[in-house]
Write a protein that holds these residues in place. Sequence first.
Motif, short mmCIF file in Angstrom:
data_model
loop_
_atom_site.label_atom_id
_atom_site.label_comp_id
_atom_site.label_asym_id
_atom_site.label_seq_id
_atom_site.Cartn_x
_atom_site.Cartn_y
_atom_site.Cartn_z
N PRO A 193 0.82 -1.22 0.00
CA PRO A 193 0.00 0.00 0.00
C PRO A 193 0.86 1.27 0.00
CG PRO A 193 -0.03 -1.04 2.14
CD PRO A 193 0.68 -1.99 1.25
N THR A 194 0.25 2.36 -0.39
CA THR A 194 0.99 3.61 -0.55
C THR A 194 1.75 3.97 0.73
OG1 THR A 194 -0.69 4.39 -2.09
CG2 THR A 194 0.81 6.03 -1.20
N PRO A 195 3.07 4.13 0.64
CA PRO A 195 3.87 4.41 1.84
C PRO A 195 3.74 5.85 2.31
CG PRO A 195 5.27 4.47 -0.08
CD PRO A 195 3.91 4.06 -0.58
N ASP A 196 4.23 6.09 3.52
CA ASP A 196 4.29 7.46 4.05
C ASP A 196 5.42 8.22 3.36
OD1 ASP A 196 2.23 6.97 5.86
OD2 ASP A 196 3.62 6.16 7.35
N PRO A 197 5.38 9.54 3.39
CA PRO A 197 6.50 10.34 2.84
C PRO A 197 7.80 9.99 3.55
CG PRO A 197 4.58 11.73 3.21
CD PRO A 197 4.26 10.40 3.84
N ILE A 198 8.92 10.15 2.86
CA ILE A 198 10.24 9.81 3.40
C ILE A 198 11.04 11.10 3.57
CG2 ILE A 198 12.37 8.55 2.96
CD1 ILE A 198 10.72 6.64 1.19
N THR A 199 11.55 11.30 4.78
CA THR A 199 12.41 12.45 5.03
C THR A 199 13.86 12.03 4.89
OG1 THR A 199 10.80 13.44 6.54
CG2 THR A 199 13.08 14.23 6.69
N LEU A 200 14.60 12.69 4.03
CA LEU A 200 16.00 12.36 3.76
C LEU A 200 16.91 12.99 4.81
CD1 LEU A 200 15.98 12.90 -0.11
CD2 LEU A 200 15.82 10.72 1.12
N PRO A 201 18.14 12.47 4.95
CA PRO A 201 19.09 13.07 5.91
C PRO A 201 19.33 14.55 5.67
CG PRO A 201 19.87 10.92 5.19
CD PRO A 201 18.67 11.24 4.35
N SER A 202 19.21 15.00 4.43
CA SER A 202 19.45 16.42 4.13
C SER A 202 18.26 17.30 4.51
CB SER A 202 19.75 16.58 2.63
OG SER A 202 18.67 16.07 1.85
N GLY A 203 17.15 16.68 4.92
CA GLY A 203 16.00 17.45 5.36
C GLY A 203 14.85 17.50 4.37
N GLU A 204 15.10 17.20 3.10
CA GLU A 204 14.01 17.20 2.12
C GLU A 204 13.08 16.00 2.37
OE1 GLU A 204 17.18 17.44 1.29
OE2 GLU A 204 17.50 19.08 -0.13
N THR A 205 11.81 16.20 2.09
CA THR A 205 10.81 15.13 2.20
C THR A 205 10.33 14.76 0.79
OG1 THR A 205 10.08 15.87 4.38
CG2 THR A 205 8.59 14.44 3.15
N ILE A 206 10.40 13.50 0.47
CA ILE A 206 9.93 13.04 -0.84
C ILE A 206 8.64 12.25 -0.64
CG2 ILE A 206 12.18 13.05 -1.94
CD1 ILE A 206 12.46 10.09 -1.39
N HIS A 207 7.72 12.41 -1.58
CA HIS A 207 6.36 11.87 -1.43
C HIS A 207 6.07 10.83 -2.50
CE1 HIS A 207 5.11 15.06 1.46
NE2 HIS A 207 6.01 15.77 0.81
N PRO A 208 5.19 9.87 -2.19
CA PRO A 208 4.70 8.95 -3.23
C PRO A 208 3.99 9.75 -4.31
CG PRO A 208 4.08 8.20 -1.04
CD PRO A 208 4.59 9.59 -0.88
N PRO A 209 3.93 9.25 -5.54
CA PRO A 209 3.25 9.99 -6.61
C PRO A 209 1.77 10.16 -6.31
CG PRO A 209 3.86 7.77 -7.32
CD PRO A 209 4.53 8.00 -6.01
N GLU A 210 1.22 11.27 -6.74
CA GLU A 210 -0.18 11.55 -6.51
C GLU A 210 -1.07 10.75 -7.46
OE1 GLU A 210 -0.62 15.70 -7.11
OE2 GLU A 210 0.42 16.28 -5.25
N PRO A 211 -2.33 10.54 -7.09
CA PRO A 211 -3.26 9.86 -8.00
C PRO A 211 -3.36 10.60 -9.33
CG PRO A 211 -4.19 9.99 -5.80
CD PRO A 211 -2.94 10.83 -5.78
N SER A 212 -3.45 9.83 -10.41
CA SER A 212 -3.48 10.41 -11.75
C SER A 212 -4.85 10.94 -12.14
CB SER A 212 -3.04 9.36 -12.77
OG SER A 212 -3.99 8.30 -12.83
N GLY A 213 -5.87 10.52 -11.41
CA GLY A 213 -7.23 10.89 -11.79
C GLY A 213 -7.90 9.88 -12.70
N ILE A 214 -7.13 8.89 -13.17
CA ILE A 214 -7.70 7.83 -14.00
C ILE A 214 -8.39 6.82 -13.09
CG2 ILE A 214 -7.17 5.97 -15.62
CD1 ILE A 214 -4.70 7.56 -16.46
N PRO A 215 -9.66 6.47 -13.36
CA PRO A 215 -10.35 5.52 -12.48
C PRO A 215 -9.66 4.15 -12.48
CG PRO A 215 -11.90 6.66 -13.92
CD PRO A 215 -10.52 6.99 -14.43
N ALA A 216 -9.59 3.55 -11.31
CA ALA A 216 -9.03 2.20 -11.21
C ALA A 216 -10.01 1.20 -11.83
CB ALA A 216 -8.78 1.86 -9.75
N ARG A 217 -9.47 0.19 -12.48
CA ARG A 217 -10.30 -0.82 -13.13
C ARG A 217 -10.69 -1.93 -12.14
NH1 ARG A 217 -6.09 -1.93 -17.83
NH2 ARG A 217 -4.75 -1.48 -16.02
N LYS A 218 -11.87 -2.50 -12.39
CA LYS A 218 -12.35 -3.63 -11.61
C LYS A 218 -12.88 -4.69 -12.57
CE LYS A 218 -14.92 -3.08 -7.87
NZ LYS A 218 -16.13 -2.85 -7.01
#
Length: 296
Positions: free
Chosen positions: A145-170
């Motif tokens: 599942p989508t992970p939490d944001p990651i804070t790097l040793p340099s202080g920057e926080t990187i985030h998982p990619p945002e939803p694209s807006g395309i509906p998920a298929r079922k």
Amino acid sequence: MNLTAVNLSGVFAVHELLHEGTNPSVGCGVDEIHGNEAVGMDIPVDKDGVWRQVLQEGNGHGRKGWSVGAGPIEHRGEPSPFEGPRTELMIVPAIGFVLQEPIPRKSLDTAYLIPLLKSNAEALAAQDPPVKHCLSLLSTLTSLPTPDPITLPSGETIHPPEPSGIPARKLVIFGDCSGGTKNSTFKTMCEDASLLVHECTNSFIPELIQRGKKGAKVRTRDMEPSLMEKNGTMKNLREVDPIDEEAEARRKREEARKVEVREKAVGRGHSTPDEVGEFARDIRARRVVVNHFSSM
């Protein structure tokens, strides 16, 4: 007779879905499984009669992959072992499946992330626990599942990619069964399917759609006149008597035949196009594929 041992190139596991009151059909001991087989899981049905998580989202390679749920459908198979006519068939428990795609997300901004991660490589390797390969965090960001944001040793926080807006298929997949499912929880799990794949074994066909001049009139109802002239259809239609004196008699024959076809399909544990269409409408399926046509 010569027997040759077969070794597979990979490892597989067999998971068994257990209905209420049933036991595993085979064991999973070391002496009971194939040389390339990993120990599988016995998954009991839950209190609502379904299997919500046969496979969890992110079960595949690289922590990616669709989730899989399942539920009960009904099919008729072998003749009943109890006293009675041989034509009486007993209900055979069967299982339908729901495959849900994870929410589609945008692509990572690798032009920004790769230099940033490389600049933190030494500090990442020294932290506890260490990240030996800094670029492995790219896969972590896209895992499920989508992970939490990651804070790097340099202080920057990187985030998982945002939803694209395309509906998920079922995808909803039903094999041999009589018209959808009677389990309300499973029916809810199937709702808003992108694609319903459902068996469809026998169909009632109105007389006017059969081959012949009368059928031609129905089959070409929406055809442009120029196309009808080109293939000679207009000539055939002009020869059809516009006054059908047998309309009422035909309607009665068709109603009787429609009931007969449906009873025959249900009696053998199968579905008609009407039943598939009704179930597809109830779950709001956007597309439908029918299969398992037969000469029944």
